[in-house]
Design a protein around this motif. Structure first.
Motif, short mmCIF file in Angstrom:
data_model
loop_
_atom_site.label_atom_id
_atom_site.label_comp_id
_atom_site.label_asym_id
_atom_site.label_seq_id
_atom_site.Cartn_x
_atom_site.Cartn_y
_atom_site.Cartn_z
N GLY A 9 42.16 16.47 50.86
CA GLY A 9 41.44 15.42 51.54
C GLY A 9 40.02 15.76 51.93
O GLY A 9 39.24 14.88 52.30
N ARG A 10 39.66 17.02 51.84
CA ARG A 10 38.31 17.45 52.22
C ARG A 10 37.25 17.09 51.19
O ARG A 10 36.06 17.14 51.48
N HIS A 11 37.66 16.73 50.00
CA HIS A 11 36.70 16.56 48.91
C HIS A 11 36.69 15.13 48.37
O HIS A 11 37.72 14.46 48.34
N ASP A 12 35.53 14.70 47.92
CA ASP A 12 35.39 13.42 47.24
C ASP A 12 35.57 13.68 45.75
O ASP A 12 34.61 13.88 45.01
N TRP A 13 36.82 13.72 45.33
CA TRP A 13 37.15 14.08 43.95
C TRP A 13 36.52 13.14 42.94
O TRP A 13 36.17 13.55 41.84
N ALA A 14 36.37 11.87 43.31
CA ALA A 14 35.79 10.89 42.39
C ALA A 14 34.32 11.21 42.09
O ALA A 14 33.79 10.79 41.06
N ALA A 15 33.66 11.94 42.97
CA ALA A 15 32.25 12.30 42.76
C ALA A 15 32.08 13.57 41.94
O ALA A 15 30.96 13.96 41.64
N SER A 23 35.97 11.44 36.04
CA SER A 23 35.79 12.00 37.38
C SER A 23 37.08 12.72 37.77
O SER A 23 38.12 12.58 37.12
N ALA A 25 38.85 11.98 40.25
CA ALA A 25 39.60 11.07 41.12
C ALA A 25 41.11 11.19 40.94
O ALA A 25 41.86 10.98 41.90
N HIS A 64 36.30 23.46 43.89
CA HIS A 64 36.92 22.65 44.94
C HIS A 64 38.44 22.74 44.88
O HIS A 64 39.13 22.56 45.89
#
Length: 169
Positions: A9-15, A23, A25, A64
Motif C-alpha cells: 500500500g505504500r506505493h503507487d504501482w500504477a505509476a 504499469s 497496477a 519497490h
C-alpha cells in the motif's frame, strides 16, 4: 493485516513501469494471490518473473517490490513461494537496469534494489538460520557489505549442516 500488505500500500504501482510492458497496477493482485496461496496450484500464473525483471534485467517496479518480498519472507509461505521469492531477490541484487529503463533515465535500479535488500538484511539472515539456508546465503553473498559477517554466518551454518549430515549415517 500483514506487513507485506502494508508495504504494498505504500506505493503507487500504477505509476511504475512493469516488465510486462504496462504499469505495475496489477502487481498488488499478483502478490496477493502468490503470497496467500494455499497450494502450489494456486500459484500458477502468479509469479514475478517478467514483471520485476527479465533475465536479470530490472524494471522500475523492482526496487519497490523488494520490501514487499522481505516482509513476506517473515510469514508462513508455501515452500515453492518462499523459493520463488528468494530466487527473485537474487536476480534483483545481481541484475542491472533494462536498456529501456536506462533510456528512461533509470540506470541505477540495481543499486536501488541492493539498497532495499540491505535495509532488510536481518530478515535474510533469519531465513539463512531457520529457512532456506542456501538461497538466503546466495542473496547475502551479493548484498551484505560486511564480508566478515557474511563469512562468519556462512561458516557457522556450514558447520551446522555438517553436524546434521554426520548424525544421519
Amino acid at each position: 493485516m500483514t506487513a507485506w500488505r502494508l508495504e504494498l500500500g505504500r506505493h503507487d504501482w500504477a505509476a511504475l513501469r512493469c516488465g510486462c510492458g504496462g504499469s505495475g497496477a496489477h502487481l498488488p493482485g499478483t502478490f496477493e494471490r502468490l503470497l496467500t496461496a494455499g497450494s502450489q496450484e494456486e500459484t500458477v500464473g502468479h509469479g514475478l518473473a517478467g514483471h520485476l525483471e527479465e533475465q536479470s534485467m530490472l524494471f522500475e517496479v523492482a526496487p519497490h517490490a523488494v520490501p514487499v518480498v522481505l516482509a513476506a519472507l517473515a510469514g508462513d509461505l508455501l515452500p515453492q513461494v518462499r523459493g520463488h521469492l528468494l530466487g527473485m531477490l537474487e536476480f534483483l541484487v545481481a541484475g542491472e537496469s533494462h536498456i529501456s529503463e536506462v533510456r528512461a533515465g533509470r540506470p541505477d535500479l540495481d543499486e536501488a534494489c541492493l539498497e532495499a535488500v540491505r535495509e532488510g538484511i536481518w530478515q535474510l539472515y533469519a531465513e539463512a538460520v531457520s529457512g532456506d539456508t542456501e538461497a538466503a546465503l546466495d542473496v547475502l553473498e551479493i548484498a551484505d557489505p560486511d564480508e566478515g559477517r557474511f563469512a562468519y554466518y556462512r561458516a557457522q551454518l556450514a558447520g551446522r549442516r555438517r553436524k546434521r549430515g554426520a548424525g544421519r549415517g
